[in-house]
Design a protein around this motif. Structure first.
Motif, PDB file in Angstrom:
ATOM      1  N   ASP A   1      44.145  45.662  48.405  1.00  0.00           N
ATOM      2  CA  ASP A   1      42.839  46.182  48.813  1.00  0.00           C
ATOM      3  C   ASP A   1      42.005  46.574  47.601  1.00  0.00           C
ATOM      4  O   ASP A   1      40.794  46.310  47.547  1.00  0.00           O
ATOM      5  N   GLU A   2      42.632  47.213  46.614  1.00  0.00           N
ATOM      6  CA  GLU A   2      41.896  47.632  45.428  1.00  0.00           C
ATOM      7  C   GLU A   2      41.435  46.434  44.608  1.00  0.00           C
ATOM      8  O   GLU A   2      40.312  46.412  44.094  1.00  0.00           O
ATOM      9  N   ILE A   3      42.298  45.428  44.481  1.00  0.00           N
ATOM     10  CA  ILE A   3      41.925  44.221  43.738  1.00  0.00           C
ATOM     11  C   ILE A   3      40.744  43.531  44.419  1.00  0.00           C
ATOM     12  O   ILE A   3      39.804  43.082  43.750  1.00  0.00           O
ATOM     13  N   ARG A   4      40.787  43.468  45.729  1.00  0.00           N
ATOM     14  CA  ARG A   4      39.683  42.847  46.478  1.00  0.00           C
ATOM     15  C   ARG A   4      38.393  43.630  46.257  1.00  0.00           C
ATOM     16  O   ARG A   4      37.345  43.050  45.927  1.00  0.00           O
ATOM     17  N   ARG A   5      38.458  44.935  46.439  1.00  0.00           N
ATOM     18  CA  ARG A   5      37.258  45.773  46.401  1.00  0.00           C
ATOM     19  C   ARG A   5      36.667  45.892  44.999  1.00  0.00           C
ATOM     20  O   ARG A   5      35.451  45.773  44.817  1.00  0.00           O
ATOM     21  N   ASP A   6      37.528  46.137  44.002  1.00  0.00           N
ATOM     22  CA  ASP A   6      37.038  46.496  42.674  1.00  0.00           C
ATOM     23  C   ASP A   6      36.966  45.341  41.683  1.00  0.00           C
ATOM     24  O   ASP A   6      36.340  45.473  40.625  1.00  0.00           O
ATOM     25  N   VAL A   7      37.601  44.221  42.031  1.00  0.00           N
ATOM     26  CA  VAL A   7      37.605  43.095  41.094  1.00  0.00           C
ATOM     27  C   VAL A   7      36.991  41.850  41.717  1.00  0.00           C
ATOM     28  O   VAL A   7      35.944  41.374  41.285  1.00  0.00           O
ATOM     29  N   VAL A   8      37.638  41.331  42.739  1.00  0.00           N
ATOM     30  CA  VAL A   8      37.222  40.038  43.294  1.00  0.00           C
ATOM     31  C   VAL A   8      35.822  40.091  43.891  1.00  0.00           C
ATOM     32  O   VAL A   8      34.969  39.249  43.584  1.00  0.00           O
ATOM     33  N   ASP A   9      35.556  41.088  44.730  1.00  0.00           N
ATOM     34  CA  ASP A   9      34.244  41.142  45.380  1.00  0.00           C
ATOM     35  C   ASP A   9      33.123  41.425  44.386  1.00  0.00           C
ATOM     36  O   ASP A   9      31.968  41.071  44.632  1.00  0.00           O
ATOM     37  N   VAL A  10      33.456  42.035  43.255  1.00  0.00           N
ATOM     38  CA  VAL A  10      32.450  42.337  42.239  1.00  0.00           C
ATOM     39  C   VAL A  10      32.176  41.118  41.359  1.00  0.00           C
ATOM     40  O   VAL A  10      31.016  40.772  41.099  1.00  0.00           O
ATOM     41  N   LEU A  11      33.242  40.464  40.910  1.00  0.00           N
ATOM     42  CA  LEU A  11      33.076  39.328  39.998  1.00  0.00           C
ATOM     43  C   LEU A  11      32.714  38.034  40.715  1.00  0.00           C
ATOM     44  O   LEU A  11      31.999  37.194  40.159  1.00  0.00           O
ATOM     45  N   PHE A  12      33.192  37.874  41.937  1.00  0.00           N
ATOM     46  CA  PHE A  12      32.998  36.612  42.664  1.00  0.00           C
ATOM     47  C   PHE A  12      32.430  36.883  44.060  1.00  0.00           C
ATOM     48  O   PHE A  12      33.097  36.665  45.077  1.00  0.00           O
ATOM     49  N   PRO A  13      31.187  37.356  44.134  1.00  0.00           N
ATOM     50  CA  PRO A  13      30.618  37.691  45.446  1.00  0.00           C
ATOM     51  C   PRO A  13      30.353  36.475  46.325  1.00  0.00           C
ATOM     52  O   PRO A  13      30.267  36.611  47.547  1.00  0.00           O
ATOM     53  N   ALA A  14      30.250  35.285  45.718  1.00  0.00           N
ATOM     54  CA  ALA A  14      29.979  34.074  46.506  1.00  0.00           C
ATOM     55  C   ALA A  14      30.888  32.952  46.030  1.00  0.00           C
ATOM     56  O   ALA A  14      30.443  32.003  45.355  1.00  0.00           O
TER      57      ALA A  14
END
Length: 233
Positions: free
Chosen positions: A166-179
């Motif tokens: 959940d933290e990786i998704r929220r703080d890394v993936v969704d921030v760096l790769f929003p689309a």
């Protein structure tokens, strides 16, 4: 001799988000001694509480030193010996402790301490550099708030895999790769994070790896992300 009972340390499920602080993992129920505590009392207290070192307190709880097993051992080492001149020269401090009977004579001072708002990485670095297993946690006035040990610093590796994901998704993936070109999948198993998918900006993949590795509790990273052209890092 004195003790400073504190509320119990936070339960492990309170470890959410990075970076964690010493206050998240430290032990708040602390046993300590005063400067006039006797040698035998110190040994008995260490044995009773299964600790290898005790903070030495003065007045309103200010930490003035730490007495450890290493400070106590010279009394046994030199109990039946008559050190030669070279030993007396090289180990003057140990010989003084061999003849000591109170905490104020035995303790290492000034105490190596840490503040509650320090990161776990900072606390680990202090322990490694100063070769200690436990650190008294003090406030701005030097008053004892708790103790953090090597074992406490490892508590982050007990975080559930789904919390890490959940933290990786929220703080890394969704921030760096929003689309992303294709959905980014995150699987965490035994602390190892695996990332798969295709992203529009492949130049951000190395940064993603570094950030995921920096999530406290992550043991390793297996990055299988590729750019829009199918190439990975």
């Amino acid at each position: 001799m004195s003790t400073r009972p504190r509320p119990q340390a936070r339960e492990q499920d309170s470890l959410h988000g990075s970076p964690h602080r010493v206050s998240d993992v430290m032990t708040r129920a602390v046993v300590a001694v005063g400067r006039t505590a006797l040698f035998k009392d110190i040994v008995e207290r260490m044995d009773q509480w299964k600790v290898s070192a005790l903070p030495v307190l003065e007045g309103d709880g200010r930490v003035i030193g730490v007495v450890s097993e290493a400070d106590l051992l010279p009394k046994e080492e030199f109990r039946d010996s008559d050190p030669d001149r070279l030993t007396r020269t090289r180990r003057l401090a140990d010989l003084a402790k061999a003849g000591a009977s109170r905490a104020e004579e035995l303790m290492s001072t000034p105490a190596v301490t840490v503040h509650a708002d320090a990161t776990l990485a900072e606390a680990a670095r202090i322990m490694a550099v100063r070769h200690v297993k436990r650190l008294p946690v003090v406030n701005a006035e030097g008053v004892l708030d708790g103790v953090v040990s090597r074992g406490d610093l490892l508590k982050v590796f007990l975080r559930p895999d789904n919390d890490l994901a959940d933290e990786i998704r929220r703080d890394v993936v969704d921030v760096l790769f929003p689309a992303p070109v294709e959905p980014v999948h995150i699987i965490v198993s035994e602390g190892v994070a695996t990332l798969t998918g295709r992203v529009a900006d492949a130049t951000r993949i190395p940064l993603a790896v570094r950030l995921v590795r920096g999530v406290e509790g992550v043991v390793g990273v297996d990055c299988r992300l590729t750019g829009a052209d199918g190439r990975g890092i």
